[in-house]
Design an enzyme around this catalytic site. Structure first.
Site, PDB file in Angstrom:
ATOM      1  N   GLU A  21      -9.429  -0.421  -2.917  1.00  0.00           N
ATOM      2  CA  GLU A  21     -10.343  -1.251  -2.104  1.00  0.00           C
ATOM      3  C   GLU A  21     -10.873  -0.525  -0.858  1.00  0.00           C
ATOM      4  OE1 GLU A  21      -8.256  -4.561  -0.340  1.00  0.00           O
ATOM      5  OE2 GLU A  21      -6.561  -3.294   0.195  1.00  0.00           O
ATOM      6  N   ILE A  69      -1.677  -8.533  -8.128  1.00  0.00           N
ATOM      7  CA  ILE A  69      -0.625  -7.507  -8.260  1.00  0.00           C
ATOM      8  C   ILE A  69       0.404  -7.594  -7.136  1.00  0.00           C
ATOM      9  CG2 ILE A  69      -2.164  -5.919  -9.499  1.00  0.00           C
ATOM     10  CD1 ILE A  69      -2.150  -4.162  -6.932  1.00  0.00           C
ATOM     11  N   ASP A 125       0.805  -1.225   0.000  1.00  0.00           N
ATOM     12  CA  ASP A 125       0.000   0.000   0.000  1.00  0.00           C
ATOM     13  C   ASP A 125       0.841   1.280   0.000  1.00  0.00           C
ATOM     14  OD1 ASP A 125      -2.113  -1.676   0.105  1.00  0.00           O
ATOM     15  OD2 ASP A 125      -2.714  -1.213   2.151  1.00  0.00           O
TER      16      ASP A 125
HETATM   17  O1  LIG Z   1      -6.180 -10.571   2.623  1.00  0.00           O
HETATM   18  P1  LIG Z   1      -4.935 -10.274   3.374  1.00  0.00           P
HETATM   19  O2  LIG Z   1      -3.807 -11.175   3.023  1.00  0.00           O
HETATM   20  O3  LIG Z   1      -5.148 -10.153   4.837  1.00  0.00           O
HETATM   21  O4  LIG Z   1      -4.406  -8.862   2.872  1.00  0.00           O
HETATM   22  C1  LIG Z   1      -5.207  -7.811   2.515  1.00  0.00           C
HETATM   23  C2  LIG Z   1      -4.581  -6.485   2.831  1.00  0.00           C
HETATM   24  O5  LIG Z   1      -3.180  -6.488   2.789  1.00  0.00           O
HETATM   25  C3  LIG Z   1      -2.709  -5.398   2.030  1.00  0.00           C
HETATM   26  O6  LIG Z   1      -2.240  -5.887   0.806  1.00  0.00           O
HETATM   27  C4  LIG Z   1      -1.564  -4.683   2.714  1.00  0.00           C
HETATM   28  O7  LIG Z   1      -1.986  -4.054   3.860  1.00  0.00           O
HETATM   29  C5  LIG Z   1      -3.933  -4.494   1.847  1.00  0.00           C
HETATM   30  O8  LIG Z   1      -3.865  -3.748   0.670  1.00  0.00           O
HETATM   31  C6  LIG Z   1      -5.038  -5.476   1.873  1.00  0.00           C
HETATM   32  O9  LIG Z   1      -6.241  -4.922   2.323  1.00  0.00           O
END
Ligand SMILES: O=P(O)(O)OC[C@H]1O[C@](O)(CO)[C@@H](O)[C@@H]1O
Ligand SMILES: Nc1ncnc2c1ncn2[C@@H]1O[C@H](COP(=O)(O)OP(=O)(O)OP(=O)(O)O)[C@@H](O)[C@H]1O
Ligand SMILES: [Mg+2]
Length: 537
Positions: free
Chosen positions: A378, A437, A279
């Site tokens: 998101e 990504i 992020d």
């Molecule tokens: O589904 P996971 O693996 O918990 O990760 C989701 C989150 O991790 C990130 O890639 C990093 O914080 C966010 O963009 C995303 O919301």
């Protein structure tokens, strides 16, 4: 090293020694009533300087004198935010000549070692009369190290979400420790912080990690959730004395807690954080590794959505990208693409209906171009989704709010509006490449960046620094106190030029109505007046 009274504001002083010498009650900020006392203290400290402990901000009378003598900004405004050093806690720790001195790789390098005086400025844009501001210690190899190769027992752990380049960092820490410092004993902690106390370790040799950088993900696996005491118990039990922690803001908070616990227990352990986040939400550093790879990969999804949308009548392409609280991926992916008509990010509230709203803009694009392309982070519009779903906000094991699917919500709302209200047929093409990504290997430029981070972390730990996060500040790698990178979150600046560039590039509505602008201007004016009052008291 020569010290003059005109640079008394940034002395390398062993804080403990200073405190015992002068019984000063406020660590980190010291006042001298006269030049003689400052001078005496300096000569006392000069003999202790080689131990490389904290740089302490010193507000000396002499600096004020130098201001009075016409130097508008004396050295009292040269602030160093330094990282701890093992000698702060073990004053008699032996030091050794850095093996790089005899390294073939560095044989013809003019200046192998970073000068202890080298600092990296936090702000690079300055005005003629502006204060010199905050500085961090420059990263890189030091003349003296505080570990022998044989005594090092290092470990590496990766936490939080995935990000391209994690494996490169792991590889380069192992290779850096071995090839630059002759360290053989490196343990891989599997499965994030909880792996310290729930899993077996892995022996990481240069052979084991040789080609892991070609793969996405983390070779060591990751998790969310932690128990600091159990982690440090395990560090102690295993005799680990260098801990390399790769992770995002949550992980760095964890690293700060581990460092504090290590300090409390008085054990010789260097704690080094390597910032990781897709992020790009980590404060102070220029950019997080893997970010460019993610932005590049996002192009494939955006291009696909564009092709789909422009190939049909009234095509609406929507792409959802990652970005929990910070919309950097969406913003940069949009700017890098140029086919995107609208970018929605968490920092910029938007609305759907009415003049200046999203529906109006979509309709206008459909009329003019027969298609429209939207990129969505998101974390954008979460309040709308929560309202419409009356959803209970769940949290993950790290305490992060679990996001609701704004992509599906927006897709459905646009469909409903044009079908039911505008009586138009639209062709919706929704692409959600979120994990794609971040689950890929890093591109070459990120690999180079990862190598620099890993090597800087290794140099720092070997030189006895601890409680630091390494990262580029204005393109120069620095050792930053961990707390500094966790106290705020890096978000897209709504009043900055980059967001304005995006608005100028897409021509999308700013979603900022007259009233909001008025309120913001009023607030800024009131804040400025309040600040003036505070400064003048
Ligand atoms: O589904 P996971 O693996 O918990 O990760 C989701 C989150 O991790 C990130 O890639 C990093 O914080 C966010 O963009 C995303 O919301
Ligand atoms: N305040 C905290 N103190 C100690 N540990 C923490 C803290 N916050 C999070 N952690 C731990 O750090 C690890 C990773 O945190 P988190 O899940 O927030 O991901 P992150 O490091 O921020 O990475 P990303 O946001 O990129 O996924 C978890 O094991 C979590 O328990
Ligand atoms: Mg995070």
């Amino acid at each position: 090293m020569e010290l003059s009274l005109s640079n008394t504001s940034s002395l390398r002083i062993p804080q403990n020694d200073f405190l015992s010498l002068h019984n000063c009650s406020r660590p980190g900020s010291f006042h001298f009533s006269n030049k003689k006392l400052a001078s005496k203290s300096i000569s006392l400290w000069r003999s202790l300087i080689w131990r490389q402990p904290h740089l302490v901000r010193l507000e000396a009378q002499t600096a004020i004198e130098s201001n009075a003598s016409g130097d508008k900004h004396g050295d009292d405004d040269f602030i160093v935010e330094d990282v701890p050093h093992l000698t702060d806690f073990f004053p008699d720790l032996p030091s050794y000549t850095n093996p790089l001195k005899k390294s073939q790789a560095y044989a013809i390098v003019k200046k192998t070692f970073v000068s202890p005086e080298d600092m990296v400025a936090k702000e690079i844009i300055v005005q003629k009369d502006s204060p010199r501001g905050i500085h961090f210690r420059r990263a890189g190899p030091r003349e003296k190290v505080f570990f022998t190769p044989e005594e090092v027992r290092a470990c590496i752990v990766t936490c939080g979400g995935l990000c391209p380049g994690i494996n490169t960092v792991i590889r380069e820490i192992v290779c850096g420790l071995k090839n630059m410092y002759g360290v053989d004993d490196v343990l891989g902690i599997q499965g994030g912080y909880s792996g310290f106390y729930s899993k077996n370790t892995l022996n990481l040799t240069t052979k084991v990690v040789n080609d892991i950088h070609k793969r996405g993900g983390t070779f060591l696996q990751t998790s969310r959730g932690h128990d600091t005491k159990k982690i440090v118990d395990n560090i102690q039990d295993r005799g680990i004395n260098q801990v390399y922690i790769i992770g995002g803001d949550g992980t760095q908070k964890g690293a700060a807690a581990i460092y504090k616990e290590v300090e409390k227990r008085g054990i010789k352990v260097a704690v080094a954080g390597i910032p990781k986040t897709i992020d790009n939400d980590i404060a102070v550093i220029d950019k997080s590794f893997g970010f460019d790879t993610a932005v590049e990969e996002a192009q494939r999804a955006i291009n696909a959505a564009h092709v789909e949308a422009e190939s049909v009548q009234n095509g609406v392409g929507i792409v959802k990208l990652m970005g929990r609280y910070s919309g950097f991926i969406a913003m940069l992916a949009t700017l890098g693409n140029r086919d995107v008509d609208c970018c929605l990010i968490p920092e910029s509230p938007f609305y759907l209906e009415g003049p200046g709203g999203l529906y109006e803009y979509v309709e206008q694009q459909l009329k003019e171009n027969k298609h429209v392309l939207i990129v969505l982070a998101e974390g954008a519009g979460q309040e709308y989704v929560a309202q419409s779903m009356q959803a209970f906000q769940e949290k993950d094991a790290s305490g992060n709010r679990l996001l609701l699917d704004v992509g599906l919500w927006l897709t459905q709302n646009i469909k409903d509006y044009f079908t039911n209200v505008r009586k138009m047929t639209i062709n919706m093409k929704y692409i959600d490449p979120t994990y794609m990504i971040r689950a890929i290997p890093s591109i070459a430029s990120d690999n180079i960046y990862c190598t620099l981070l890993a090597q800087s972390a290794v140099h720092g730990a070997m030189a006895g620094f601890t409680g630091f996060t390494v990262g580029p500040v204005n393109s120069r790698h620095a050792y930053i106190p961990i707390n500094r990178v966790t106290e705020t979150t890096n978000t897209v600046n709504m009043t900055g030029r980059m967001w304005a560039r995006l608005l100028a590039s897409t021509n999308q509505p700013s979603f900022v109505n007259h009233q909001t602008v008025r309120e913001r201007v009023d607030k800024e004016t009131i804040d400025a007046i309040n600040n003036m009052k505070i400064n003048s008291t």
